[in-house]
Structures are given as C-alpha cells and as structure tokens.
Write an enzyme that holds these catalytic residues in place. Structure first.
Site, PDB file in Angstrom:
ATOM      1  N   SER A 128      -2.376 -12.661   2.225  1.00 21.38           N
ATOM      2  CA  SER A 128      -2.930 -11.673   1.304  1.00 21.38           C
ATOM      3  C   SER A 128      -2.509 -12.003  -0.117  1.00 21.38           C
ATOM      4  O   SER A 128      -1.314 -12.178  -0.386  1.00 21.38           O
ATOM      5  CB  SER A 128      -2.420 -10.273   1.673  1.00 21.38           C
ATOM      6  N   CYS A 170       1.868   1.221   4.935  1.00 18.65           N
ATOM      7  CA  CYS A 170       0.497   1.685   5.133  1.00 18.65           C
ATOM      8  C   CYS A 170       0.435   2.970   5.951  1.00 18.65           C
ATOM      9  O   CYS A 170      -0.632   3.372   6.396  1.00 18.65           O
ATOM     10  CB  CYS A 170      -0.390   0.623   5.774  1.00 18.65           C
TER      11      CYS A 170
END
Length: 384
Positions: A199, A329
């Site tokens: 990422s 998250c």
C-alpha cells in the site's frame, strides 16, 4: 526542549505524502490526461507512464512487471490475493491458514470464501507459532496468508521458516507487506511469497493506490469484471497520477539500498523507538508490546491498566499528539484489539504511536511525558 504544537504519530495508518509523490502526481495529472487502454497518442503516452510505474514498483519488491497488478490500496490487494486464490485453485484443499494477528482485511477476506479458515496462534511478542502452523498445514491448504510485520505492534514474522513449511505442504503463500514496503528491503522471491500486497499510503506514496505481485505458479481470479484492463484481472480506469506517485516515491526512497534514504530513516526511527520504549516501561502498570529486536523501526505500542483506549487517545489529542488505539481499521467498534487478545496481552488503554520524518527526539520525549500525565489523570477519574 522545543516541541511543535501538534505531533503526528499515526504514520502506520497514513503517512504524509512524500514531496516526490506530490510532484509526480501533479505532473502526471496535468500532462497525461489519456486512458492507457486507448489507441490514440494520448493513450500511448499514458500507457508509457503506467508501464514505467509498474516496472519501478516491481523492481522494488522483486516481482516481474508482467506479474504486478495495480489496485486501489492494500485492502483490495489483500482481497484479490486471498479470495482470488481461493476461487482459482479449486483442486487444492479447501482451507486457508492465517495467523490470528493478521490485519482485519485479511481475516475478513478469508472468512468471505467458502474455504475453512484456520487461525494460527502467536506468542506473547506476537510472533507466529511455527509448530502450530506446521500442524495446521498437515491436512493441506490452498493458501497461507501471513503479514511481513504486524500493523499494531511492529513484530516481524518468521517468514523464511513459514515459507519453507508452505513449500513442504504445497500451499501458496500470501505475504501482506503493507507495513514494510518502502521502509525495509522487501523481495517477494526471497521471502518465498506467491502473492505480495503493498500500500502506497504506508510509505508516503499517496492514498488509494497499492499493488499485488504474484509468482509464476500463483493463480487468482478477478473479483470484479467489466473490461480488459490489467489483463482482465482488475477492471476500471486506474488512478494514473497516484500510481506514478507511488513509483516515484519508491525510486526516491530506495528501500533496498543500505545507503538509501529509507535505510537512514529506519535507523533514525529505530533509535527513537528504543528510547521511547524505555521511557514508557518506566510508567506504572503499562505494558510495552512486541520485541525490542525483530520489529519495525517506527511502531511503539503500549497498554495501560485501568484506562480506556479511546479516552486515552482523546486526552493525548487535546495535548497535541495524534495516535491510534484499538484494532487497525476497527477503532470505532469498541472491541478490544484482536492482536493483543491473541498475544494474551493487556488490552486496556491500548495506544499505538508510529514515527515519521517529522518526529524528533524532543517530540518523542514530550509524548512519553504527555502519555504518563494522561494515564495518571484518567486513572484518577475512576479512583485508581
């Protein structure tokens, strides 16, 4: 000691964009408006940018350009690897093995397949239990998904030994390298990875872009269909400025170069990390998680007894320090970190501080003092 009014300590969630990323994104957005899939001059020019970015990212992580797919970030990359491999390898055993401390995206992706999902335990430092992995692989598995380093504690996993076990069991290995690419040397082939996820948000390459690399023996099925882009593996017009920014940032950081900027920053952060860990260990009833050695250089995670994690985040925010608490998250779910639960660690007052280029020793020292004050104040409110 001079400390800036705000200290950002959440680089493991979202790293501020590197100047090279901003410059590349702006240039490509202005100069290359075409769709890389089109056969006009603007399309050819855009395709050159796209393929140059693919080659640069592939070289950085040891993956051939023809086996590297761009995605909209780490989560999509993980789902393509885990769900895509489960769908494409129907002759392999219908089992997926992961560690219990994987990112929630990996756990959710494995749970979303029709395969049995086996979660292997870790020790008190968050390291994978290799004997338990060998036992889990005894009936066979289509895929093993393991992180290169833990996103909450920074613990590096024993991937070489795990990869050997996967080869013995003829299971594909997916490595979630979202926290390590751009910071440490990462080579998919050397890791024994059949799939590798990354990422750009984690190393300053920009938001909403990532990639999936795969080995010659790996197979996976697209999760969405609709056009012929990315070899029919991922439809939709890609974020060309973002992809160019990701590639340019990796070229600038040179994470595989021991004399490069990434290595210098890793060494600087590691000195701060060790200093901060010692300071936090001096606080009463505070656990400092993960190992001193064999850990990411920029993550420090602690838990404080009798303290609520979100309340601690709020107190530190008011004091000028941006940190994260809870499972990555999933910080609004109110659930304790599944990573700390798997480690058998204290889950009260969990805070992760992740370092970056703007954090110096004065800022780190000030954070240790502020955290101590916040913990003391919160305990006093509940009579502790």
């Amino acid at each position: 000691m001079s400390v800036p009014p705000r200290v950002y300590l959440d680089h493991a969630s979202a790293m501020p964009a590197h100047p090279a990323a901003l410059a590349a994104a702006d240039h490509v957005a202005r100069a290359f408006p075409g769709d890389p899939a089109r056969q006009h001059a603007e399309g050819h020019a855009a395709r050159d940018v796209l393929e140059s970015a693919r080659a640069a990212v592939g070289r950085t992580v040891g993956v051939a350009a023809e086996r590297l797919l761009f995605t909209a970030g780490g989560t999509e990359s993980v789902h393509l690897a885990v769900r895509g491999a489960a769908a494409a390898n129907r002759t392999r055993p219908s089992r997926i093995v992961s560690s219990a401390v994987e990112h929630s995206a990996v756990l959710a992706a494995a749970d979303a397949t029709d395969h049995e999902h086996v979660r292997v335990g870790v020790d008190a430092l968050g390291r994978l239990d290799l004997d338990a992995l060998a036992e889990a692989l005894r009936p066979g598995a289509a895929l093993v998904s393991l992180q290169h380093a833990n996103h909450e504690t920074g613990t590096l996993q024993p991937l070489a030994a795990a990869a050997a076990l996967c080869r013995e069991a003829d299971a594909l290995l997916h490595v979630d390298a979202c926290q390590t690419v751009g910071r440490l040397p990462v080579d998919a082939e050397a890791l024994g990875a059949d799939f590798l996820s990354l990422s750009a948000a984690k190393f300053g390459g920009g938001r909403g872009v990532g990639a999936l690399g795969w080995s010659a023996r790996a197979r996976f099925r697209a999760q969405l269909t609709g056009d012929e882009r990315e070899g029919r593996r991922r439809p939709g017009l890609g974020h060309l400025p973002g992809l160019a920014a990701m590639a340019e940032t990796l070229l600038h950081l040179r994470p595989d170069d021991p004399a490069g900027p990434a290595a210098a920053e890793a060494a600087r952060c590691d000195r701060l990390r060790r200093r901060l860990r010692e300071q936090l260990r001096a606080l009463d009833d505070v656990e400092v998680h993960g190992p001193d050695d064999g850990s990411l250089p920029h993550i420090v995670a602690i838990s404080a007894l009798y303290v609520d994690g979100q309340a601690l985040v709020g107190e530190l925010d008011r004091a000028g320090f941006a940190v994260h608490s809870g499972s990555s998250c999933a910080s609004t779910s109110g659930q304790p970190s599944h990573v700390l639960v798997a480690m058998g660690a204290l889950t009260h007052g969990h805070v992760r501080a992740s370092l970056g280029p703007q954090v110096d020793s004065d800022a780190a020292d000030a954070f240790a003092v502020a955290l101590g004050r916040a913990v003391t104040g919160l305990r006093a409110r509940v009579g502790r």
